[in-house]
Design an enzyme around this catalytic site. Structure first.
Site, PDB file in Angstrom:
ATOM      1  N   SER A  19      61.006  22.903 -20.960  1.00 31.88           N
ATOM      2  CA  SER A  19      59.780  22.856 -20.151  1.00 31.88           C
ATOM      3  C   SER A  19      58.811  21.788 -20.654  1.00 31.88           C
ATOM      4  O   SER A  19      58.578  21.656 -21.862  1.00 31.88           O
ATOM      5  CB  SER A  19      59.085  24.220 -20.179  1.00 31.88           C
ATOM      6  OG  SER A  19      57.816  24.112 -19.564  1.00 31.88           O
ATOM      7  N   SER A  21      55.666  21.913 -19.693  1.00 33.36           N
ATOM      8  CA  SER A  21      54.326  22.510 -19.605  1.00 33.36           C
ATOM      9  C   SER A  21      53.602  22.556 -20.955  1.00 33.36           C
ATOM     10  O   SER A  21      52.406  22.251 -21.014  1.00 33.36           O
ATOM     11  CB  SER A  21      54.407  23.899 -18.972  1.00 33.36           C
ATOM     12  OG  SER A  21      54.816  23.771 -17.623  1.00 33.36           O
ATOM     13  N   LYS A  70      59.861  34.291 -11.298  1.00 38.55           N
ATOM     14  CA  LYS A  70      58.705  34.231 -10.390  1.00 38.55           C
ATOM     15  C   LYS A  70      58.605  35.466  -9.474  1.00 38.55           C
ATOM     16  O   LYS A  70      57.508  35.906  -9.141  1.00 38.55           O
ATOM     17  CB  LYS A  70      58.744  32.951  -9.549  1.00 38.55           C
ATOM     18  CG  LYS A  70      58.457  31.709 -10.386  1.00 38.55           C
ATOM     19  CD  LYS A  70      58.396  30.457  -9.513  1.00 38.55           C
ATOM     20  CE  LYS A  70      58.201  29.227 -10.390  1.00 38.55           C
ATOM     21  NZ  LYS A  70      58.044  27.988  -9.601  1.00 38.55           N
ATOM     22  N   ASN A  91      53.577  32.082 -10.002  1.00 32.88           N
ATOM     23  CA  ASN A  91      53.845  31.178 -11.136  1.00 32.88           C
ATOM     24  C   ASN A  91      52.691  31.186 -12.143  1.00 32.88           C
ATOM     25  O   ASN A  91      52.698  30.418 -13.095  1.00 32.88           O
ATOM     26  CB  ASN A  91      54.117  29.744 -10.660  1.00 32.88           C
ATOM     27  CG  ASN A  91      52.851  28.988 -10.320  1.00 32.88           C
ATOM     28  OD1 ASN A  91      51.849  29.579  -9.916  1.00 32.88           O
ATOM     29  ND2 ASN A  91      52.876  27.677 -10.474  1.00 32.88           N
ATOM     30  N   ASP A 107      51.970  26.469  -7.098  1.00 30.54           N
ATOM     31  CA  ASP A 107      53.001  25.483  -6.748  1.00 30.54           C
ATOM     32  C   ASP A 107      52.654  24.743  -5.446  1.00 30.54           C
ATOM     33  O   ASP A 107      52.901  23.544  -5.319  1.00 30.54           O
ATOM     34  CB  ASP A 107      54.371  26.157  -6.597  1.00 30.54           C
ATOM     35  CG  ASP A 107      55.061  26.376  -7.943  1.00 30.54           C
ATOM     36  OD1 ASP A 107      54.716  25.697  -8.929  1.00 30.54           O
ATOM     37  OD2 ASP A 107      55.951  27.249  -7.999  1.00 30.54           O
ATOM     38  N   ALA A 133      66.298  27.186   0.731  1.00 30.54           N
ATOM     39  CA  ALA A 133      65.635  28.409   1.178  1.00 30.54           C
ATOM     40  C   ALA A 133      65.474  29.392   0.023  1.00 30.54           C
ATOM     41  O   ALA A 133      65.494  30.601   0.217  1.00 30.54           O
ATOM     42  CB  ALA A 133      66.415  29.040   2.332  1.00 30.54           C
ATOM     43  N   GLY A 134      65.289  28.855  -1.177  1.00 30.60           N
ATOM     44  CA  GLY A 134      64.990  29.701  -2.330  1.00 30.60           C
ATOM     45  C   GLY A 134      63.495  29.885  -2.471  1.00 30.60           C
ATOM     46  O   GLY A 134      62.716  29.647  -1.528  1.00 30.60           O
ATOM     47  N   THR A 158      72.935  28.561   3.551  1.00 27.72           N
ATOM     48  CA  THR A 158      73.037  29.933   4.054  1.00 27.72           C
ATOM     49  C   THR A 158      71.958  30.115   5.122  1.00 27.72           C
ATOM     50  O   THR A 158      70.771  30.236   4.807  1.00 27.72           O
ATOM     51  CB  THR A 158      72.817  30.940   2.896  1.00 27.72           C
ATOM     52  OG1 THR A 158      73.668  30.563   1.810  1.00 27.72           O
ATOM     53  CG2 THR A 158      73.119  32.360   3.319  1.00 27.72           C
ATOM     54  N   ALA A 160      70.995  32.449   7.124  1.00 29.72           N
ATOM     55  CA  ALA A 160      70.157  33.665   7.179  1.00 29.72           C
ATOM     56  C   ALA A 160      68.924  33.517   6.280  1.00 29.72           C
ATOM     57  O   ALA A 160      67.841  33.997   6.616  1.00 29.72           O
ATOM     58  CB  ALA A 160      70.979  34.878   6.757  1.00 29.72           C
TER      59      ALA A 160
HETATM   60  P1  NAP Z   1      66.713  28.817  -5.911  1.00 29.90           P
HETATM   61  O1  NAP Z   1      65.876  29.989  -5.521  1.00 29.90           O
HETATM   62  O2  NAP Z   1      67.882  29.016  -6.822  1.00 29.90           O
HETATM   63  O3  NAP Z   1      67.230  28.147  -4.542  1.00 29.90           O
HETATM   64  C1  NAP Z   1      68.227  27.165  -4.570  1.00 29.90           C
HETATM   65  C2  NAP Z   1      68.481  26.610  -3.175  1.00 29.90           C
HETATM   66  O4  NAP Z   1      69.405  25.518  -3.314  1.00 29.90           O
HETATM   67  C3  NAP Z   1      69.092  27.594  -2.183  1.00 29.90           C
HETATM   68  O5  NAP Z   1      68.534  27.360  -0.918  1.00 29.90           O
HETATM   69  C4  NAP Z   1      70.575  27.219  -2.211  1.00 29.90           C
HETATM   70  O6  NAP Z   1      71.244  27.460  -0.996  1.00 29.90           O
HETATM   71  C5  NAP Z   1      70.491  25.727  -2.400  1.00 29.90           C
HETATM   72  N1  NAP Z   1      71.706  25.156  -2.993  1.00 29.90           N
HETATM   73  C6  NAP Z   1      72.130  25.313  -4.268  1.00 29.90           C
HETATM   74  N2  NAP Z   1      73.292  24.629  -4.454  1.00 29.90           N
HETATM   75  C7  NAP Z   1      73.582  24.036  -3.275  1.00 29.90           C
HETATM   76  C8  NAP Z   1      74.632  23.194  -2.834  1.00 29.90           C
HETATM   77  N3  NAP Z   1      75.635  22.812  -3.649  1.00 29.90           N
HETATM   78  N4  NAP Z   1      74.614  22.759  -1.550  1.00 29.90           N
HETATM   79  C9  NAP Z   1      73.616  23.120  -0.709  1.00 29.90           C
HETATM   80  N5  NAP Z   1      72.581  23.927  -1.076  1.00 29.90           N
HETATM   81  C10 NAP Z   1      72.557  24.373  -2.334  1.00 29.90           C
HETATM   82  O7  NAP Z   1      65.814  27.681  -6.609  1.00 29.90           O
HETATM   83  P2  NAP Z   1      64.219  27.494  -6.512  1.00 29.90           P
HETATM   84  O8  NAP Z   1      63.556  28.338  -7.513  1.00 29.90           O
HETATM   85  O9  NAP Z   1      63.834  27.588  -5.080  1.00 29.90           O
HETATM   86  O10 NAP Z   1      64.070  25.975  -7.048  1.00 29.90           O
HETATM   87  C11 NAP Z   1      64.599  24.872  -6.331  1.00 29.90           C
HETATM   88  C12 NAP Z   1      64.363  23.588  -7.128  1.00 29.90           C
HETATM   89  O11 NAP Z   1      62.969  23.247  -7.130  1.00 29.90           O
HETATM   90  C13 NAP Z   1      64.744  23.727  -8.628  1.00 29.90           C
HETATM   91  O12 NAP Z   1      65.426  22.542  -9.015  1.00 29.90           O
HETATM   92  C14 NAP Z   1      63.412  23.848  -9.318  1.00 29.90           C
HETATM   93  O13 NAP Z   1      63.457  23.369 -10.653  1.00 29.90           O
HETATM   94  C15 NAP Z   1      62.552  22.960  -8.447  1.00 29.90           C
HETATM   95  N6  NAP Z   1      61.097  23.246  -8.586  1.00 29.90           N
HETATM   96  C16 NAP Z   1      60.299  22.247  -9.018  1.00 29.90           C
HETATM   97  C17 NAP Z   1      58.925  22.474  -9.126  1.00 29.90           C
HETATM   98  C18 NAP Z   1      58.040  21.360  -9.598  1.00 29.90           C
HETATM   99  O14 NAP Z   1      56.887  21.623  -9.994  1.00 29.90           O
HETATM  100  N7  NAP Z   1      58.481  20.124  -9.555  1.00 29.90           N
HETATM  101  C19 NAP Z   1      58.379  23.725  -8.804  1.00 29.90           C
HETATM  102  C20 NAP Z   1      59.234  24.736  -8.339  1.00 29.90           C
HETATM  103  C21 NAP Z   1      60.601  24.476  -8.237  1.00 29.90           C
HETATM  104  P3  NAP Z   1      71.815  28.940  -0.620  1.00 29.90           P
HETATM  105  O15 NAP Z   1      70.648  29.721  -0.127  1.00 29.90           O
HETATM  106  O16 NAP Z   1      72.820  28.661   0.439  1.00 29.90           O
HETATM  107  O17 NAP Z   1      72.414  29.483  -1.893  1.00 29.90           O
END
Ligand code: NAP
Length: 278
Positions: A19, A21, A70, A91, A107, A133-134, A158, A160
């Protein structure tokens, strides 16, 4: 210097050693001359609640919360800000002296701040496309909708999960194989997936279908210029990086912990870039 009055804050994640931070907050603390310290905590993956419950009362003033905690932080907080409720994730936790825990989400503020700073982007200027969609995508979608985006389009492997977020942000869901259609007329395209991390193939997004005025952002900041951002630059589009979002979500957190905004005259971006390169 650590004294008997030092205010302690930190970040909780697992893993958390990478991190940036602590670097950002401690540089601000040193420059501002605040008697505080910001450290990293790594509770076990199933142990966040036990860890955070132990902080009730304010021995630690507050925590930033990152992957995978989170949603746990959202469930734990006694009070939630409207933006945390909308994002469905927290967060930022503040431990009040009366034993209660307040939850917030900065965020979205970081996202809008980064888009404005690096691209002069106005969310009302056109449709927003969010890839993923995470939790991060959900926060981005609800933030952009609240900021006046005329249409939020969620594209996800995905379907849905994309539909669930579209329901919250009054948006439209697309499966990944229809991404080209989603790009039509887009004002901004944001990667909020983890695709491309840990050696997997990066997403194949036909950015040629986006308009020339589109802004492209990647929430991932390691590397700073991801293959997705490089593709956008090769196409002549303006880009925004995830590091700027990270720094801009940190600023309101600092204020919540230490009671004052961070000092302006510290090059935390330069420090973070040096750490990323090292
Ligand atoms: P998450 O909840 O794990 O969601 C991951 C997403 O990526 C899901 O929609 C997943 O699709 C998709 N995915 C993963 N592998 C894939 C692949 N091979 N092909 C297509 N789609 C794929 O993650 P999150 O917490 O939302 O975070 C997402 C990213 O944002 C991370 O890298 C995180 O570090 C970054 N982030 C950065 C900040 C910043 O301040 N810069 C802040 C927050 C987050 P499915 O639904 O189909 O599984």
């Amino acid at each position: 210097m650590i004294t008997g009055r030092t205010v302690v804050a930190g970040v909780a994640g697992n893993p958390v050693a990478h991190s940036l931070s602590p670097l950002i907050h401690n540089a601000w603390l040193a420059k501002a001359g605040v008697d505080g310290v910001y450290v990293a905590f790594s509770p076990p993956a199933d142990g966040f609640r036990r860890f955070a419950e132990g902080l009730r009362g304010g021995a630690v003033r507050g925590l930033n919360v990152t992957v995978p905690f989170k949603e746990d932080a959202f469930a734990l907080a006694d009070r939630l800000s409207p933006r945390a409720k909308a994002a469905g994730a927290v967060n930022l936790l503040v431990f009040e002296a009366d034993g209660t825990i307040a939850g917030d989400n900065t965020d979205g503020e970081g996202l809008l701040g980064a888009l404005a700073r690096q691209a002069g982007f106005d969310p009302t200027s056109g449709p927003a496309v969010i890839l993923g969609a995470g939790g991060a995508a959900r926060g981005a979608a609800t933030t952009l909708a609240a900021a006046g985006s005329p249409e939020v389009r969620i594209v996800n492997r995905t379907l849905a999960r994309a539909e669930a977020i579209a329901g919250l942000a009054d948006g439209v869901a697309f499966p990944l194989d229809k991404v080209a259609a989603a790009l039509d007329g887009a004002a901004v395209v944001i990667n909020a997936t983890t695709a491309g991390l840990s050696g997997q193939a990066a997403l194949d997004v036909p950015l040629g279908r986006a308009p020339d005025h589109a802004v492209v952002m990647d929430m991932v900041y390691k590397p700073l210029v991801t293959p997705f951002l490089q593709q956008a630059r090769d196409r002549g589009l303006r880009t925004v990086d995830g590091l700027e979002m990270l720094i801009r979500q940190a600023a309101p957190s600092f204020e919540a912990f230490f009671g004052r905004p961070p000092p302006q005259d510290v090059d935390v971006r330069g420090l973070a870039l040096a750490a990323l390169e090292g």
